[in-house]
Design a protein around this motif. Structure first.
Motif, mmCIF file in Angstrom:
data_model
loop_
_atom_site.group_PDB
_atom_site.id
_atom_site.type_symbol
_atom_site.label_atom_id
_atom_site.label_comp_id
_atom_site.label_asym_id
_atom_site.label_seq_id
_atom_site.Cartn_x
_atom_site.Cartn_y
_atom_site.Cartn_z
ATOM 1 N N ALA A 242 0.859 -1.142 0.213
ATOM 2 C CA ALA A 242 0.339 0.316 0.205
ATOM 3 C C ALA A 242 0.328 1.361 0.355
ATOM 4 C CB ALA A 242 -0.723 0.404 1.282
ATOM 5 N N ASP A 243 2.019 1.040 -0.030
ATOM 6 C CA ASP A 243 3.033 2.549 0.244
ATOM 7 C C ASP A 243 3.171 2.861 -1.155
ATOM 8 O OD1 ASP A 243 3.016 1.869 2.631
ATOM 9 O OD2 ASP A 243 5.613 0.785 3.007
ATOM 10 N N ILE A 244 3.252 4.080 -1.639
ATOM 11 C CA ILE A 244 3.232 4.718 -1.917
ATOM 12 C C ILE A 244 5.109 4.716 -2.739
ATOM 13 C CG2 ILE A 244 3.106 7.269 -4.456
ATOM 14 C CD1 ILE A 244 1.117 7.712 -1.562
ATOM 15 N N PRO A 245 5.164 4.401 -4.000
ATOM 16 C CA PRO A 245 6.249 5.048 -4.674
ATOM 17 C C PRO A 245 6.885 5.905 -5.121
ATOM 18 C CG PRO A 245 5.546 2.654 -5.642
ATOM 19 C CD PRO A 245 4.310 4.127 -5.544
ATOM 20 N N VAL A 246 7.648 6.931 -4.524
ATOM 21 C CA VAL A 246 8.143 8.083 -4.575
ATOM 22 C C VAL A 246 9.691 7.865 -5.523
ATOM 23 C CG1 VAL A 246 6.366 8.911 -2.990
ATOM 24 C CG2 VAL A 246 8.514 7.872 -2.633
ATOM 25 N N THR A 247 9.851 8.952 -6.018
ATOM 26 C CA THR A 247 11.380 8.988 -6.399
ATOM 27 C C THR A 247 11.695 10.517 -5.546
ATOM 28 O OG1 THR A 247 10.999 9.794 -9.093
ATOM 29 C CG2 THR A 247 11.020 7.639 -8.431
ATOM 30 N N GLY A 248 12.694 11.061 -5.740
ATOM 31 C CA GLY A 248 13.699 12.348 -6.074
ATOM 32 C C GLY A 248 13.847 13.506 -4.041
ATOM 33 N N ALA A 249 14.201 11.355 -3.602
ATOM 34 C CA ALA A 249 15.231 11.958 -2.218
ATOM 35 C C ALA A 249 16.314 11.553 -2.206
ATOM 36 C CB ALA A 249 13.921 10.826 -1.145
ATOM 37 N N TYR A 250 16.749 12.260 -1.407
ATOM 38 C CA TYR A 250 18.538 12.926 -1.279
ATOM 39 C C TYR A 250 18.782 11.941 -0.135
ATOM 40 C CZ TYR A 250 17.921 15.686 -5.532
ATOM 41 O OH TYR A 250 18.005 16.105 -6.733
ATOM 42 N N PHE A 251 19.868 11.486 -0.151
ATOM 43 C CA PHE A 251 20.676 10.819 1.228
ATOM 44 C C PHE A 251 22.088 10.938 0.961
ATOM 45 C CE2 PHE A 251 17.327 8.042 -0.315
ATOM 46 C CZ PHE A 251 16.393 7.270 1.233
ATOM 47 N N TYR A 252 22.382 11.666 3.075
ATOM 48 C CA TYR A 252 23.196 11.622 3.769
ATOM 49 C C TYR A 252 23.826 11.766 4.602
ATOM 50 C CZ TYR A 252 21.499 15.359 6.552
ATOM 51 O OH TYR A 252 20.886 16.020 7.626
ATOM 52 N N ASN A 253 24.646 11.425 5.655
ATOM 53 C CA ASN A 253 25.432 10.946 6.907
ATOM 54 C C ASN A 253 25.369 12.621 8.164
ATOM 55 O OD1 ASN A 253 25.610 8.819 6.123
ATOM 56 N ND2 ASN A 253 27.551 8.832 6.585
ATOM 57 N N ASN A 254 24.216 11.994 8.332
ATOM 58 C CA ASN A 254 23.752 13.294 9.576
ATOM 59 C C ASN A 254 24.962 13.992 10.267
ATOM 60 O OD1 ASN A 254 23.614 11.851 11.166
ATOM 61 N ND2 ASN A 254 21.333 12.201 11.418
ATOM 62 N N GLN A 255 24.040 15.107 11.247
ATOM 63 C CA GLN A 255 25.550 14.939 12.128
ATOM 64 C C GLN A 255 25.607 14.867 12.940
ATOM 65 O OE1 GLN A 255 22.472 16.530 11.759
ATOM 66 N NE2 GLN A 255 21.817 16.501 13.180
ATOM 67 N N THR A 256 25.536 13.011 12.904
ATOM 68 C CA THR A 256 25.917 12.462 14.117
ATOM 69 C C THR A 256 26.517 11.505 13.112
ATOM 70 O OG1 THR A 256 23.322 11.201 14.531
ATOM 71 C CG2 THR A 256 23.941 13.194 16.360
ATOM 72 N N ASN A 257 26.418 11.261 12.119
ATOM 73 C CA ASN A 257 26.738 10.001 11.042
ATOM 74 C C ASN A 257 26.264 9.228 10.605
ATOM 75 O OD1 ASN A 257 29.053 11.018 9.616
ATOM 76 N ND2 ASN A 257 30.495 9.922 11.384
ATOM 77 N N THR A 698 25.103 20.096 20.318
ATOM 78 C CA THR A 698 24.851 18.833 20.961
ATOM 79 C C THR A 698 25.047 19.457 22.655
ATOM 80 O OG1 THR A 698 26.203 17.289 20.845
ATOM 81 C CG2 THR A 698 24.101 17.395 19.748
ATOM 82 N N LEU A 699 24.904 19.506 23.557
ATOM 83 C CA LEU A 699 25.524 19.086 24.630
ATOM 84 C C LEU A 699 26.412 17.705 25.074
ATOM 85 C CD1 LEU A 699 22.484 21.112 27.437
ATOM 86 C CD2 LEU A 699 24.690 21.525 26.132
ATOM 87 N N THR A 700 26.770 16.721 24.661
ATOM 88 C CA THR A 700 27.440 15.807 24.760
ATOM 89 C C THR A 700 27.697 15.049 23.400
ATOM 90 O OG1 THR A 700 25.197 14.167 23.990
ATOM 91 C CG2 THR A 700 25.762 15.130 26.427
ATOM 92 N N ASN A 701 28.647 16.881 22.906
ATOM 93 C CA ASN A 701 28.910 16.557 21.957
ATOM 94 C C ASN A 701 29.760 15.383 20.934
ATOM 95 O OD1 ASN A 701 31.460 18.534 23.619
ATOM 96 N ND2 ASN A 701 29.625 18.667 23.251
ATOM 97 N N THR A 702 28.201 14.910 20.360
ATOM 98 C CA THR A 702 27.598 13.623 19.630
ATOM 99 C C THR A 702 27.554 13.648 18.163
ATOM 100 O OG1 THR A 702 25.280 13.863 19.828
ATOM 101 C CG2 THR A 702 26.143 12.070 21.634
ATOM 102 N N ASP A 703 27.687 15.329 17.960
ATOM 103 C CA ASP A 703 27.456 15.367 16.505
ATOM 104 C C ASP A 703 28.793 15.722 16.036
ATOM 105 O OD1 ASP A 703 27.718 17.749 18.111
ATOM 106 O OD2 ASP A 703 27.396 19.520 16.892
ATOM 107 N N THR A 704 29.613 14.179 15.469
ATOM 108 C CA THR A 704 30.801 14.453 15.109
ATOM 109 C C THR A 704 31.412 14.578 13.222
ATOM 110 O OG1 THR A 704 30.499 12.293 14.562
ATOM 111 C CG2 THR A 704 30.806 12.527 16.650
ATOM 112 N N ASN A 705 29.944 15.169 13.303
ATOM 113 C CA ASN A 705 29.511 15.267 11.631
ATOM 114 C C ASN A 705 29.229 16.429 11.372
ATOM 115 O OD1 ASN A 705 30.393 14.608 8.595
ATOM 116 N ND2 ASN A 705 28.295 14.269 8.567
ATOM 117 N N PRO A 706 29.903 17.761 11.435
ATOM 118 C CA PRO A 706 29.530 18.827 12.408
ATOM 119 C C PRO A 706 29.380 19.815 10.558
ATOM 120 C CG PRO A 706 31.978 19.060 12.429
ATOM 121 C CD PRO A 706 31.641 16.844 12.194
ATOM 122 N N ASP A 707 29.856 19.217 9.483
ATOM 123 C CA ASP A 707 29.913 20.310 8.727
ATOM 124 C C ASP A 707 28.377 19.858 7.465
ATOM 125 O OD1 ASP A 707 32.342 21.701 9.151
ATOM 126 O OD2 ASP A 707 33.359 20.083 8.415
#
Length: 763
Positions: A242-257, A698-707
């Motif tokens: 039942a899920d609608i197939p879609v295109t157009g998404a992009y992928f990346y590793n966020n600030q916490t990788n 983050t206060l716990t400095n878990t954002d290891t991928n800042p850019d």
């Protein structure tokens, strides 16, 4: 012989170190001429409070007229160890970050315009910036930044910095006009386009005998780059039929990788904003030493935040919500993920001043102001892509603040040789901040009226203060500045409401003394040493205390037991007048107990996120700066600084994992440089650079991928401008910000390469 010396330099250098030049023609018609000495001169910077016991950095139009300046906050862009959180031209969320104060702690900074408080102390975040719009860059005579809470004349909100804006008044009839255009190209994920804006301003003023007036109008319109992106964690759940197939998404590793899918532009989206400002200032000299003034400011802001989805189904239809199939995996997109928003507000500033202007002896000053947010409407849809469907409306009418400042000062006449003297100030301060927000549900979010009540939130704070300060020159080269401030703070009339329930908040109050002291020694005529120490208390704001939620008939997710921030600041400074300028070297340390910050209490189940007191945060570092004129070569003006700040959490009972970590958004290194080279009397070339080092989101400095989006980048950006004056009454400017089109983030994407063109006329 003409020679430019910056007003800041002259204000800080004794006359003996200002260079002079002698010229003589020994044989003109047989007559020998005596030597002629010509000394460069410029007016000293205006000092609102004499004998400031702290580091002060000043900038004037002589300098920033050669920079890329559109909004008033732009004149601060090269100040040492200071940054302005400005995401686009016309951004309302522009707050200052300085030393150990991050760009989300707006209540740790003060902004005054001609003694009137423009700081929005209704809250403590980027949503409560100073009201920069009440000052036009073209009316500025001087801007000074006072670092730290070392003067008794300012409240504990000066813990970060105090910005003093002094505006000009005309001495003769004058008419000014200014027009600017700017554009940027921005490319990120599914966005690739141009975003444009313009600004027009004009002013007229005159002095007629004892009366002077200045009328200023400004219109700014701009479209931002995308400010926020809709993201979901990369799914590992296989898609269903039942899920609608879609295109157009992009992928990346966020600030916490963590692998992340980018679905479109959401939140504030691409913001189109229109700002209109009107400002009238009047002054009247009742006597040669008694002056009265009146200020009326009006500001209207409207915005439209457009969102968009990158996702499309097999037929090319945009998909905004629901369960979708991306690459064979299921993603559940919330209904409000791409909800657009719009709104408008109207604000007025009323100010009255009365002051004496004696060169020595006693002076008095009274300043009263009222900032009224007479109309504030924010509209948000419940979902994206639904046209003019259901949503919510929030009204903030009747919010604002009022202030009263009374001050008496004594300036001694030139003392006899070896005789001690005292420069005194005494004062009283009052402020009252009041906030009233009500939200309704509506069937038509774009233009409908409220159909049903949703929630409301209100509250007030009041502060009264008395202060005294003495600048005592007890020996010819020694000066002790000491003082104390007493503050009485109250929070009252707080409440939360939902349909069928209104819960009041208990009134609270607190009182504190804040002692200050600074000892300076003029080692030589051009080398000054200073040691300063000061206690400061930063009291909670309306929003920190009263915002929350109602569960049944009790308020949750707020903190009725918030304590004021308790800071002990220390500073050692050396200032050396040399090489046609001024060097400064400063060591500083701030020890702040009970830092107020929004965090998650991980010691309770379930976890609670709200404003809490962090046990202790220590910030310490070093600043070096230089500002000078005719540096190395004639015609080259230079401002440069490098700062290192280490801000760490030493105690935090509600989030033990943060102890020993770096505090939120305080870069280890900051560096700024701006150089203006005057090619001749008509042309100037300027180049500038900003560097910001590693910091954490983050206060716990878990954002290891800042850019990346969501992170907080290290960045280096360069700016340039060419200014040409075809005549004494006209000027043309062409500039570029972010010359090399760096892509950098402070959670939000910051602007790409931006081109400016400007034309000015003066009469």
């Amino acid at each position: 012989m003409a020679r430019h010396v910056s007003p800041l330099t002259l204000g800080l250098l004794p006359l003996s170190v200002v260079p002079s030049w002698a010229h003589a023609d020994d044989a003109v018609k047989g007559v020998t001429l005596p030597a002629l000495t010509v000394t460069a001169s410029a007016p000293k910077p205006i000092t609102v409070v004499p004998d400031l016991p702290a580091t002060v950095e000043t900038v004037t139009p002589t300098q920033f007229q050669n920079w890329n300046v559109v909004n008033t906050e732009d004149v601060l862009q090269y100040m040492p160890n200071l940054a302005v959180r400005k995401r686009f031209i016309g951004d309302l969320n522009s707050i200052i970050a300085v030393r150990g104060t991050s760009n989300s702690q707006s209540a740790r900074g003060l902004v005054y315009a001609d003694g009137m408080l423009l700081s929005n102390l209704l809250g403590n975040s980027y949503s409560f910036p100073p009201e920069w719009s009440m000052v036009s860059p073209d009316e500025i005579q001087q801007v000074s930044v006072i670092y730290g809470p070392f003067s008794a004349a300012y409240p504990g909100n000066s813990l970060g910095a105090t910005v003093l804006i002094t505006t000009r008044m005309p001495t003769h009839f004058q008419v000014d006009a200014d027009i600017k255009g700017f554009t940027q190209h921005f490319n990120l994920f599914g966005v690739n386009g141009n975003f444009n804006g313009s600004e027009t301003s004009a002013s007229i003023g005159d002095r007629i005998g004892k009366f002077a007036y200045l009328l200023d109008v400004n219109h700014l319109e701009n479209t931002s780059q995308p400010l926020q992106l809709g993201t979901l964690a990369k799914s590992n759940t296989p898609a269903k039929a039942a899920d609608i197939p879609v295109t157009g998404a992009y992928f990346y590793n966020n600030q916490t990788n963590a692998p992340t899918a980018v679905l479109g532009v959401n939140g504030e989206g691409v913001e189109h904003s229109i700002n209109d400002q009107f400002k009238l200032k009047m002054q009247y000299d009742f006597t040669p030493t008694l002056q009265g003034g009146f200020t009326l400011g009006y500001w209207h802001h409207s915005y439209n935040s457009q969102t968009s989805t990158f996702l499309h189904d097999a037929n090319g239809n945009p998909i905004y919500s629901g369960n979708v199939n991306i690459g064979g995996y299921e993603y559940a997109i919330p209904a409000a993920e791409f909800a657009p928003s719009s709104g408008y507000s109207e604000s007025r500033l009323y100010g009255v001043t009365l002051k004496t202007r004696n060169a020595t002896g006693w002076n008095a000053e009274a300043i009263a102001s009222y900032y009224d947010i007479g109309s504030s409407v924010a509209r948000t849809a419940n979902s994206g892509g639904s046209g003019n469907g259901p949503g919510s409306i929030t009204f903030g009418n009747g919010t604002g603040w009022k202030t009263l400042d009374l001050k008496a000062s004594y300036t001694p006449a030139t003392p006899e040789a070896g005789r001690a003297n005292h420069a005194l100030i005494f004062g009283y301060h009052y402020d009252n901040y009041f906030l009233d927000n009500t939200t309704y549900n509506t069937l038509n979010w774009q233009d409908g009226t409220g159909s049903t009540f949703a929630n409301a939130f209100a509250g007030k704070t009041q502060t009264q203060a008395l202060y005294a300060q003495d600048a005592w020159r007890f020996l010819p080269r020694w000066k002790l500045v000491y003082g104390v401030r007493y503050e009485d703070w109250q929070a009252y009339d707080g409440s939360q409401a939902i349909a069928g329930a209104r819960v009041p908040y208990s009134d609270v109050s607190d009182q504190h003394f804040s002692p200050k002291a600074s000892l300076s020694f003029d080692l030589t005529d051009d080398l000054k040493l200073r040691a300063s120490i000061g206690r400061a208390y930063r009291f909670p704001t309306v929003s920190e205390l009263f915002q929350g939620q109602i569960n049944g008939f009790s308020i949750v997710n707020n903190n009725p037991n918030l304590k004021p921030e308790n800071d002990l600041s220390k500073e050692l400074t050396a200032e050396w007048a040399h090489w046609n300028g001024l060097f400064r070297f400063t060591l500083f340390q701030d020890d702040v107990k009970n830092t107020i910050f929004s965090q998650t209490d991980t010691t309770v189940v379930p976890n609670v996120t709200n404003f809490q007191n962090i046990g202790e945060v220590r910030s310490r570092g070093v600043e070096t700066s230089y500002e000078g004129s005719d540096v190395l070569v004639r015609g080259l003006d230079l401002m440069t600084s490098v700062a290192y700040t280490q801000s760490k959490i030493l105690a935090n009972a509600q989030n033990p994992a943060s102890v020993g970590k770096y505090f939120y958004r305080i870069p280890l290194w900051r560096a700024d440089l701006v150089a203006s080279y005057h090619l001749d009397g008509r042309s100037t070339v300027t180049a500038g650079m900003h560097y910001s080092g590693r910091q954490y989101n983050t206060l716990t400095n878990t954002d290891t991928n800042p850019d990346v989006f969501g992170g907080t980048s290290s960045y280096t950006v360069a700016d340039v401008k060419y200014t040409f004056k075809p005549s004494k009454l006209s000027e043309i400017g062409i500039g570029i910000d972010n010359l090399f089109d760096a892509r950098y983030f402070v959670y939000h994407p910051y602007p790409g390469r931006t081109f400016y063109v400007e034309g000015k006329l003066r009469m």
